[in-house]
Design a protein around this motif. Structure first.
Motif, PDB file in Angstrom:
ATOM      1  N   THR A   1       0.821  -1.206   0.000  1.00  0.00           N
ATOM      2  CA  THR A   1       0.000   0.000   0.000  1.00  0.00           C
ATOM      3  C   THR A   1       0.858   1.261   0.000  1.00  0.00           C
ATOM      4  O   THR A   1       0.533   2.232  -0.688  1.00  0.00           O
ATOM      5  CB  THR A   1      -0.939   0.000   1.221  1.00  0.00           C
ATOM      6  OG1 THR A   1      -1.674  -1.229   1.241  1.00  0.00           O
ATOM      7  CG2 THR A   1      -1.905   1.162   1.175  1.00  0.00           C
TER       8      THR A   1
ATOM      9  N   LEU B   1       0.578   4.444  -2.585  1.00  0.00           N
ATOM     10  CA  LEU B   1       0.343   5.815  -2.123  1.00  0.00           C
ATOM     11  C   LEU B   1       1.461   6.751  -2.561  1.00  0.00           C
ATOM     12  O   LEU B   1       1.208   7.889  -2.944  1.00  0.00           O
ATOM     13  CB  LEU B   1       0.187   5.848  -0.601  1.00  0.00           C
ATOM     14  CG  LEU B   1      -1.111   5.249  -0.075  1.00  0.00           C
ATOM     15  CD1 LEU B   1      -1.068   5.151   1.447  1.00  0.00           C
ATOM     16  CD2 LEU B   1      -2.311   6.065  -0.536  1.00  0.00           C
ATOM     17  N   ARG B   2       2.699   6.270  -2.530  1.00  0.00           N
ATOM     18  CA  ARG B   2       3.814   7.097  -3.015  1.00  0.00           C
ATOM     19  C   ARG B   2       3.624   7.464  -4.482  1.00  0.00           C
ATOM     20  O   ARG B   2       3.842   8.598  -4.881  1.00  0.00           O
ATOM     21  CB  ARG B   2       5.131   6.359  -2.857  1.00  0.00           C
ATOM     22  CG  ARG B   2       5.729   6.443  -1.516  1.00  0.00           C
ATOM     23  CD  ARG B   2       7.097   5.808  -1.535  1.00  0.00           C
ATOM     24  NE  ARG B   2       7.631   5.772  -0.200  1.00  0.00           N
ATOM     25  CZ  ARG B   2       8.519   4.892   0.213  1.00  0.00           C
ATOM     26  NH1 ARG B   2       8.976   3.973  -0.615  1.00  0.00           N
ATOM     27  NH2 ARG B   2       8.961   4.923   1.439  1.00  0.00           N
TER      28      ARG B   2
ATOM     29  N   LEU C   1       0.856   7.597  -6.153  1.00  0.00           N
ATOM     30  CA  LEU C   1      -0.276   8.505  -6.259  1.00  0.00           C
ATOM     31  C   LEU C   1       0.103   9.928  -5.843  1.00  0.00           C
ATOM     32  O   LEU C   1      -0.230  10.892  -6.524  1.00  0.00           O
ATOM     33  CB  LEU C   1      -1.441   7.998  -5.405  1.00  0.00           C
ATOM     34  CG  LEU C   1      -2.687   8.858  -5.387  1.00  0.00           C
ATOM     35  CD1 LEU C   1      -3.313   8.909  -6.775  1.00  0.00           C
ATOM     36  CD2 LEU C   1      -3.679   8.309  -4.381  1.00  0.00           C
ATOM     37  N   LEU C   2       0.838  10.055  -4.740  1.00  0.00           N
ATOM     38  CA  LEU C   2       1.146  11.370  -4.200  1.00  0.00           C
ATOM     39  C   LEU C   2       2.411  11.999  -4.773  1.00  0.00           C
ATOM     40  O   LEU C   2       2.496  13.213  -4.902  1.00  0.00           O
ATOM     41  CB  LEU C   2       1.266  11.279  -2.674  1.00  0.00           C
ATOM     42  CG  LEU C   2      -0.011  10.846  -1.957  1.00  0.00           C
ATOM     43  CD1 LEU C   2       0.263  10.623  -0.486  1.00  0.00           C
ATOM     44  CD2 LEU C   2      -1.126  11.852  -2.172  1.00  0.00           C
ATOM     45  N   GLU C   3       3.413  11.180  -5.109  1.00  0.00           N
ATOM     46  CA  GLU C   3       4.691  11.711  -5.557  1.00  0.00           C
ATOM     47  C   GLU C   3       4.927  11.530  -7.049  1.00  0.00           C
ATOM     48  O   GLU C   3       5.749  12.223  -7.626  1.00  0.00           O
ATOM     49  CB  GLU C   3       5.841  11.049  -4.791  1.00  0.00           C
ATOM     50  CG  GLU C   3       5.793  11.307  -3.307  1.00  0.00           C
ATOM     51  CD  GLU C   3       6.831  10.501  -2.538  1.00  0.00           C
ATOM     52  OE1 GLU C   3       7.606   9.752  -3.168  1.00  0.00           O
ATOM     53  OE2 GLU C   3       6.855  10.616  -1.306  1.00  0.00           O
TER      54      GLU C   3
ATOM     55  N   ASP D   1       4.316  11.633 -11.107  1.00  0.00           N
ATOM     56  CA  ASP D   1       3.843  12.711 -11.971  1.00  0.00           C
ATOM     57  C   ASP D   1       2.852  12.151 -12.980  1.00  0.00           C
ATOM     58  O   ASP D   1       3.171  11.981 -14.146  1.00  0.00           O
ATOM     59  CB  ASP D   1       5.029  13.374 -12.669  1.00  0.00           C
ATOM     60  CG  ASP D   1       4.631  14.658 -13.357  1.00  0.00           C
ATOM     61  OD1 ASP D   1       3.439  15.031 -13.303  1.00  0.00           O
ATOM     62  OD2 ASP D   1       5.497  15.290 -13.960  1.00  0.00           O
TER      63      ASP D   1
ATOM     64  N   HIS E   1       0.211  13.630 -13.927  1.00  0.00           N
ATOM     65  CA  HIS E   1      -0.472  14.714 -14.629  1.00  0.00           C
ATOM     66  C   HIS E   1       0.303  15.260 -15.819  1.00  0.00           C
ATOM     67  O   HIS E   1      -0.277  15.674 -16.789  1.00  0.00           O
ATOM     68  CB  HIS E   1      -0.763  15.871 -13.662  1.00  0.00           C
ATOM     69  CG  HIS E   1      -1.643  15.480 -12.540  1.00  0.00           C
ATOM     70  ND1 HIS E   1      -2.987  15.324 -12.676  1.00  0.00           N
ATOM     71  CD2 HIS E   1      -1.366  15.176 -11.255  1.00  0.00           C
ATOM     72  CE1 HIS E   1      -3.513  14.963 -11.523  1.00  0.00           C
ATOM     73  NE2 HIS E   1      -2.546  14.862 -10.645  1.00  0.00           N
TER      74      HIS E   1
ATOM     75  N   TRP F   1       8.350   0.863  -7.333  1.00  0.00           N
ATOM     76  CA  TRP F   1       8.546   1.415  -5.995  1.00  0.00           C
ATOM     77  C   TRP F   1       8.667   0.265  -5.002  1.00  0.00           C
ATOM     78  O   TRP F   1       8.060  -0.774  -5.160  1.00  0.00           O
ATOM     79  CB  TRP F   1       7.336   2.260  -5.595  1.00  0.00           C
ATOM     80  CG  TRP F   1       7.242   3.552  -6.308  1.00  0.00           C
ATOM     81  CD1 TRP F   1       6.590   3.784  -7.477  1.00  0.00           C
ATOM     82  CD2 TRP F   1       7.800   4.796  -5.923  1.00  0.00           C
ATOM     83  NE1 TRP F   1       6.709   5.108  -7.831  1.00  0.00           N
ATOM     84  CE2 TRP F   1       7.434   5.735  -6.882  1.00  0.00           C
ATOM     85  CE3 TRP F   1       8.567   5.198  -4.848  1.00  0.00           C
ATOM     86  CZ2 TRP F   1       7.817   7.059  -6.803  1.00  0.00           C
ATOM     87  CZ3 TRP F   1       8.935   6.519  -4.754  1.00  0.00           C
ATOM     88  CH2 TRP F   1       8.571   7.434  -5.722  1.00  0.00           C
TER      89      TRP F   1
END
Length: 96
Positions: free
Chosen positions: A72, A76-77, A79-81, A83, A85, A94
């Motif tokens: 998990t 999450l990394r 998703l949050l870190e 790029d 976009h 990861w």
């Protein structure tokens, strides 16, 4: 997609199908992140919810197999870190 959820994989696939059909068509863009011991994305970046992309995403989901453990933190990394976009998504796996 870890082995811990293998008994629920059909239910998860059904729920994702409903999500793709009923909710994502009205969104600006989407992506799918699957994770077990490794983290994978359907696309390197967010994609528009065109009928072709939604169908391709569904086919990708159908090909997923349950295996490994549940990483998990790595999901999450990403998703949050990651790029998702703009620039390229790191292609390495990861690890937590």
């Amino acid at each position: 997609m870890s082995m811990m959820i293998s008994g629920f994989s059909l239910h998860i696939q059904h729920s994702l199908r409903v999500l793709l059909e009923e909710q994502l068509a009205n969104k600006h863009s989407f992506n799918i992140i699957a994770f077990d011991s490794a983290v994978r994305t359907w696309r390197e970046r967010l994609a528009p919810p065109t009928p072709e992309n939604l169908q391709e995403a569904w086919q990708w989901v159908q090909g997923l197999q349950c295996s490994g453990s549940r990483n998990t933190m790595a999901a999450l990394r990403l998703l949050l870190e990651g790029d998702l976009h703009g620039g390229p998504l790191p292609l390495h796996q990861w690890s937590a």
